[in-house]
Structure formats: structure tokens, C-alpha cells
Design a protein around this motif. Structure first.
Motif, PDB file in Angstrom:
ATOM      1  N   ASN A  46      97.332  16.699  27.338  1.00 26.32           N
ATOM      2  CA  ASN A  46      96.881  17.970  26.781  1.00 26.32           C
ATOM      3  C   ASN A  46      97.898  18.578  25.814  1.00 26.32           C
ATOM      4  OD1 ASN A  46      98.632  19.036  29.018  1.00 26.32           O
ATOM      5  ND2 ASN A  46      96.853  18.482  30.268  1.00 26.32           N
ATOM      6  N   ASP A  47      98.854  19.362  26.302  1.00 28.25           N
ATOM      7  CA  ASP A  47      99.755  20.097  25.408  1.00 28.25           C
ATOM      8  C   ASP A  47     100.639  19.205  24.555  1.00 28.25           C
ATOM      9  OD1 ASP A  47      98.699  22.392  26.340  1.00 28.25           O
ATOM     10  OD2 ASP A  47     100.461  23.103  27.410  1.00 28.25           O
ATOM     11  N   LYS A  59      98.479  19.269  20.360  1.00 28.81           N
ATOM     12  CA  LYS A  59      97.938  19.997  21.505  1.00 28.81           C
ATOM     13  C   LYS A  59      96.436  19.771  21.505  1.00 28.81           C
ATOM     14  CE  LYS A  59      97.506  24.603  23.571  1.00 28.81           C
ATOM     15  NZ  LYS A  59      97.831  26.046  23.436  1.00 28.81           N
ATOM     16  N   TYR A 117     102.545  16.185  30.427  1.00 28.69           N
ATOM     17  CA  TYR A 117     101.555  16.893  29.600  1.00 28.69           C
ATOM     18  C   TYR A 117     100.989  16.010  28.483  1.00 28.69           C
ATOM     19  CZ  TYR A 117     103.695  20.799  32.034  1.00 28.69           C
ATOM     20  OH  TYR A 117     104.174  21.626  33.016  1.00 28.69           O
ATOM     21  N   ALA A 144     101.287  20.853  18.367  1.00 31.32           N
ATOM     22  CA  ALA A 144     101.992  20.905  19.640  1.00 31.32           C
ATOM     23  C   ALA A 144     103.335  21.599  19.461  1.00 31.32           C
ATOM     24  CB  ALA A 144     102.192  19.491  20.175  1.00 31.32           C
TER      25      ALA A 144
END
Length: 565
Positions: free
Chosen positions: A207-208, A145, A204, A275
């Protein structure tokens, strides 16, 4: 050097041309000059080796920064985050009537050499170096993440506590301070939840569920055609509204030079966490953030005249323009780790059974050459006196042999055997560094060794410290040659300094960093660590000098010598 040794050395140099930055060095370099030692006498001397934890370390302006989340099966979890200043590529940009920002993206290239080209297309194939775990083609890479935020912490060049006479130092423990100064902790600048190369796909990956990919990045035009292809790296589409306001609505004068700009826009904060779905294992990268940049694409008039004339001449159009912000300012790395050296009370008399070397916020080995027994000395006339003198008796006797004939030292090595059971499947550091801990500098053998390799990390391969692997492809030992250091102890009565042992990322750098909390041995305080030990996140476990260690694995000083007739 005889012909056999010369041919062998040339073979080694050739073989080293075939290995790259992160590929296994194997046995090459472990026995560079050969281990025949025909006609030489061999002996060993005891050493005393014990553990010391480094604690938090100075991490500002490192040549390589760590970013990510990694879980070592031996040394535990590490989350590495960082903050970096930004600098204008061109001072004092002029804005006339800029349109809304078309795109803004950040790119930090990986250490990714080209290894081949695609058949048919001719496009380059890259290999990503310096990832933990190592990147493997066709294997799904672990995720982290990743959050990018505006930093509000002003990184000072000089320390006010020293009346601005010394550089300001920052440490791996200061993450909370920097996080507390975020301008808006709820605004993540990498808020684009689409795939970089396929914007219509939601995944994603910026980012995540961030993933380090070896694929080159293809920057496309609105039509979908590829406008530019850039090397693999961290590529993030950043929040356009934020930069629209930060750049185009900036107060007058902030773009005049980088001093005013760095005070206005104090930098970016990169936060790495586990993450969802990858809590047990993420990935950690080593990056040269100074190679990174932010590119802001927008449209505006070419100059003031074009802007003025556009009022009456609609044929005058805006053109595509860009602003580049380089990540070449000061940086600070943060290490959030659960690693604790299990040896909390080191045995400084006979040494510890195991020596844990761990980079970053980690631990090191401390080595005293010779058995510490000190009952005698020799006076100025060479007569034996039964009075301690602060010098090990073994060294006294080598300096003052009973027959008056000092040994001719042909070779002296410290051999460090790896505890394979303890290391299990953990990734092993390719190299360790032995240095003069008392004076915070390399030993003389480091300076005398001018050997070079195609991959510069393996320079000074005669001095050594390079991982030597066994038939199981796991590390067997490291060997460090200290022949000149040992000779000087005997023939020049050099001080028998205490030695430090650490992992290293690059043997070519002798820079050092401060320990946030120095440690003391006896009456002497030690307050530095080699910078390349701070950079390297890996660790290894070596057998120590304690008598409980089997003799075949025990840490000793190995000496080959010729005794004069």
C-alpha cells in the motif's frame, strides 16, 4: 527488389526476432529498404506543422490501463488511477454454512515474459515490460502509494442523454466524480502492511510503499510451504472482513448473473499517489486489467445434501472452496497531470519551431503538406489561371507539369528529427503514428504495408514511425513512409488531407477515442484521438517546420522520383 535489398530485409526480420516488447529497437527499421536510391532524383517540399493540445480524452475500456505515479523530466508529473468493474467467474454461487474467509487476494499480472531460468532451481526469470522507469534487476524500484477502495459509481453501458442509443463515454478528467462516490473512503481494502512473500516482515509494500517487483508470487499454506507460484504482478491481500460481509451477507439474488452483481458490487477504485520519500519519482505501469482477478478462499460444505446430513453425521466435513471475481468489466482511467504544452498559440502559417507529442492527456502535431501558397490553378483545359483554388501551388504544378510528364514517385517520406537537447534524459516513445486527421483513419501506406515482426509492436516497419537511435543511444529521428499517399495526391487528385501526428503504444490498433473538448481549425472540428496515443504515457519533442529551425533538422517532405524521358 535487388539481391542486396532482399538480404538486408531478411536480416532485419531476423534481428527483430531478438528484440522484445520494451527493448530498444535501435536503428533496425529506420532504413528497412535501404537509403541508396541509386539513379533517383531527390527533392524536398515544405510542410506546415503546428501543435495542438488534446486535453482530456476518453479513457473507458482501454485495452491497456495506466496505474502509478511518474515524473518525466520533460513532461512533468502524472498520477494515473483507475476504476474497474468486477464480474463473477461462475454465476449464482451457493453458500451453505461458510466459515470465515481464509484469504482473499487480488492479482493483476504484469507484461512479464520469461527470459531465463534460475540455475539449479529451474525457476523462471521474468522481465517486466511496460514500466516507467524501466525495471532493472538489483536496482531498488521507485515506490508509489496505492489505495484500493470500493467504488460506488455505477458505470453505465449506454448514455441516457442519447436515449440509450450510444455507448456511455467516460473521460480522464472524471476522477473527482468517482472519488466522490466511494462507498467508504476511509476503508482501504489493501490494508495488509506485511510483505507478500514474507508475511512476518512489516514493510507496507502492499500500500503506502507499493513496489512493482519482478519476483514471482509464492502463495503459501498455513504451514509455510508453497502451495502455488504465480507470475509477477500486482498482488494484494485484501480486507477479509469486507469481503466476508460483501459476499456472504449479500442480499438474495445479487449473484444471479453479472448484471445484478455489477449493480450490487460496482467495482474497485485504484488510486495512485506519490509515496513518502518518493515524491520526486514514482513508477507507472501499463496493465491489462482484464487479466486480473480476485480469489476468495473459504471452507463450506460441498452441496445442500452434505450440509443437511452434517447435522447428524459429524464425519461430513467442510472442504476448501473459492470464488473468483474477474476484473473483466468496464474500466475508466484517470490522468492527474501538470503537463501543459508550452506552445499556446500555434503558428498555422509557417508552423511551430518545436512539435510536442505527448500521450494520454497530452498534445499532438498537425501537418499540412506543401507550402500553403495558393495563387494559381489549372482549368479543365489545362491552362494556367491566376486564381486561388484551395490547393497549394506546389501540388497544382506536380499535377500539371509544364512538359506534360508527371513524375514517377519512387518514395516519399516525412522525417521527424528529435530535439535532443530538449528531450535530455527523458524516456522516448518507441513509435509515432501519422494518420489522416480529417477522416480519423490511417493513411493508405499503413494499410498497404503487410510487413510483420516477431514483436508485433514493430509490424508495418516499412511504413515506419519507429525510433532510430544514434551512437549516443538516444533517438535521432523517426521516419514515416507515405509513398502511396503522395502518389495518389499527384496521379489520382486525392484530397490533400490534413495529417495528425501522435505517439502510439501499438501500431496494430486503429481504434479511436473522443476528445472531451474538440478543437477547431478553420471551419473544421476535430474530436478524436487514436486510442493507442491515449494509452501511451510518453512524449517526444520534434523539430518543426518554422523557418527558424536549421534546414538540416527542419521538418520536410522528402521525395525520390524518376522523371520520364
Amino acid at each position: 527488389m535487388n539481391l542486396r535489398k532482399l538480404v538486408y530485409s531478411l536480416f532485419v526480420v531476423f534481428a527483430m526476432a531478438l528484440v522484445s516488447c520494451d527493448k530498444d529497437f535501435s536503428n533496425v527499421g529506420g532504413e528497412i529498404v535501404g537509403d541508396e536510391h541509386f539513379g533517383l532524383n531527390k527533392t524536398t517540399f515544405d510542410v506546415v506543422a503546428f501543435n495542438k493540445s488534446t486535453g482530456d480524452v476518453q479513457t473507458n475500456d482501454l485495452p491497456i490501463n495506466s496505474l502509478g505515479y511518474y515524473n518525466s523530466p520533460v513532461f512533468g508529473k502524472t498520477k494515473a488511477s483507475l476504476v474497474t468493474q468486477l464480474q463473477l467467474e461462475n454465476n449464482n454461487p451457493k453458500f451453505f454454512a461458510p466459515d470465515l474467509i481464509d484469504s482473499v487476494y487480488l492479482h493483476i499480472p504484469y507484461f512479464a515474459p520469461v527470459t531465463d531460468v534460475e540455475a539449479g532451481t529451474g525457476e523462471p526469470i521474468y522481465r517486466i515490460d511496460s514500466l516507467l522507469p524501466q525495471y532493472k534487476k538489483d536496482v531498488v524500484s521507485p515506490k508509489i502509494k496505492l489505495g484500493v477502495y470500493e467504488s460506488g459509481y455505477f458505470i453505465q453501458d449506454f448514455d441516457p442523454a442519447t436515449n440509450l442509443q450510444q455507448a456511455q463515454r467516460y473521460y480522464s478528467s472524471q476522477q473527482a466524480q468517482f472519488e466522490g462516490a466511494l462507498v467508504n473512503s476511509s476503508l482501504r481494502l489493501n490494508d495488509d502492511n506485511t510483505n507478500v512473500n514474507t508475511p512476518t516482515t512489516t514493510d507496507y509494500s502492499q500500500n503506502d510503499q507499493f513496489v512493482f517487483s519482478a519476483q514471482p508470487i509464492k502463495i503459501k499454506k498455513p504451514s509455510g510451504t508453497v502451495k502455488e507460484t504465480i507470475a509477477p504482478g500486482i498482488f494484494l491481500n485484501l480486507n477479509k472482513s469486507f469481503f466476508q460481509n460483501k459476499i456472504f451477507n449479500a442480499p438474495a439474488g445479487v449473484f444471479l448473473n453479472n448484471n445484478t452483481f455489477k449493480n450490487y458490487f460496482r467495482g474497485l477504485y485504484f488510486k495512485a499517489e506519490a509515496a513518502v520519500g518518493a515524491e520526486n519519482q514514482g513508477v507507472l505501469a501499463r496493465l491489462n486489467t482484464a487479466r486480473g482477478k480476485i480469489t476468495i478462499i473459504y471452507k463450506d460444505y460441498t452441496n445442500q445434501t452434505a450440509y443437511d446430513n452434517s447435522v447428524n453425521d459429524p464425519s461430513i466435513k467442510k472442504v476448501s472452496k473459492k470464488i473468483v471475481l474477474n476484473l473483466t468489466g468496464r474500466t475508466v482511467n484517470f490522468f492527474d497531470t501538470d503537463y501543459i504544452n508550452p506552445v499556446t498559440t500555434p503558428n498555422m502559417v509557417v508552423g511551430d519551431e518545436r512539435i510536442q507529442l505527448k500521450g494520454g492527456k497530452g498534445s499532438m502535431g498537425v501537418i499540412d503538406l506543401f507550402n500553403p501558397t495558393d495563387n494559381i490553378q489549372y482549368n479543365s483545359s489545362g491552362a494556367l489561371v491566376n486564381t486561388p483554388n484551395g490547393i497549394p501551388d506546389e501540388l497544382d504544378q506536380l499535377r500539371n507539369p509544364s512538359d506534360g510528364k508527371k513524375w514517377l514517385i519512387n518514395e516519399a517520406n516525412l522525417v521527424f528529427y528529435i530535439d535532443k537537447t530538449a528531450m535530455a534524459t527523458a524516456v522516448e516513445p518507441n513509435r509515432i503514428l501519422l494518420y489522416d486527421l480529417d477522416n480519423n483513419r490511417p493513411v493508405i501506406d499503413y494499410y498497404n504495408d503487410l510487413s510483420t515482426a516477431v514483436e508485433t509492436k514493430y509490424n508495418k516497419f516499412i511504413h515506419g514511425g519507429i525510433l532510430v537511435k544514434g551512437s549516443d543511444s538516444r533517438g535521432d529521428y523517426y521516419k514515416v513512409r507515405i509513398t502511396n499517399h503522395f502518389r495518389n495526391l499527384i496521379t489520382k487528385d486525392s484530397t490533400n488531407v490534413r495529417l495528425g501526428l501522435v505517439v502510439t503504444e501499438n501500431i496494430n490498433s486503429v481504434n479511436r477515442g473522443y476528445l472531451q473538448t474538440p478543437f477547431t481549425i478553420g471551419t473544421k472540428q476535430y474530436k478524436f484521438s487514436p486510442a493507442m496515443a491515449i494509452v501511451n504515457p510518453l512524449g517526444t519533442i520534434l523539430f518543426g517546420s518554422n523557418p527558424n529551425v536549421p534546414d538540416s533538422k527542419r521538418m520536410k517532405l522528402q521525395v525520390y522520383y524518376t522523371k520520364p524521358d
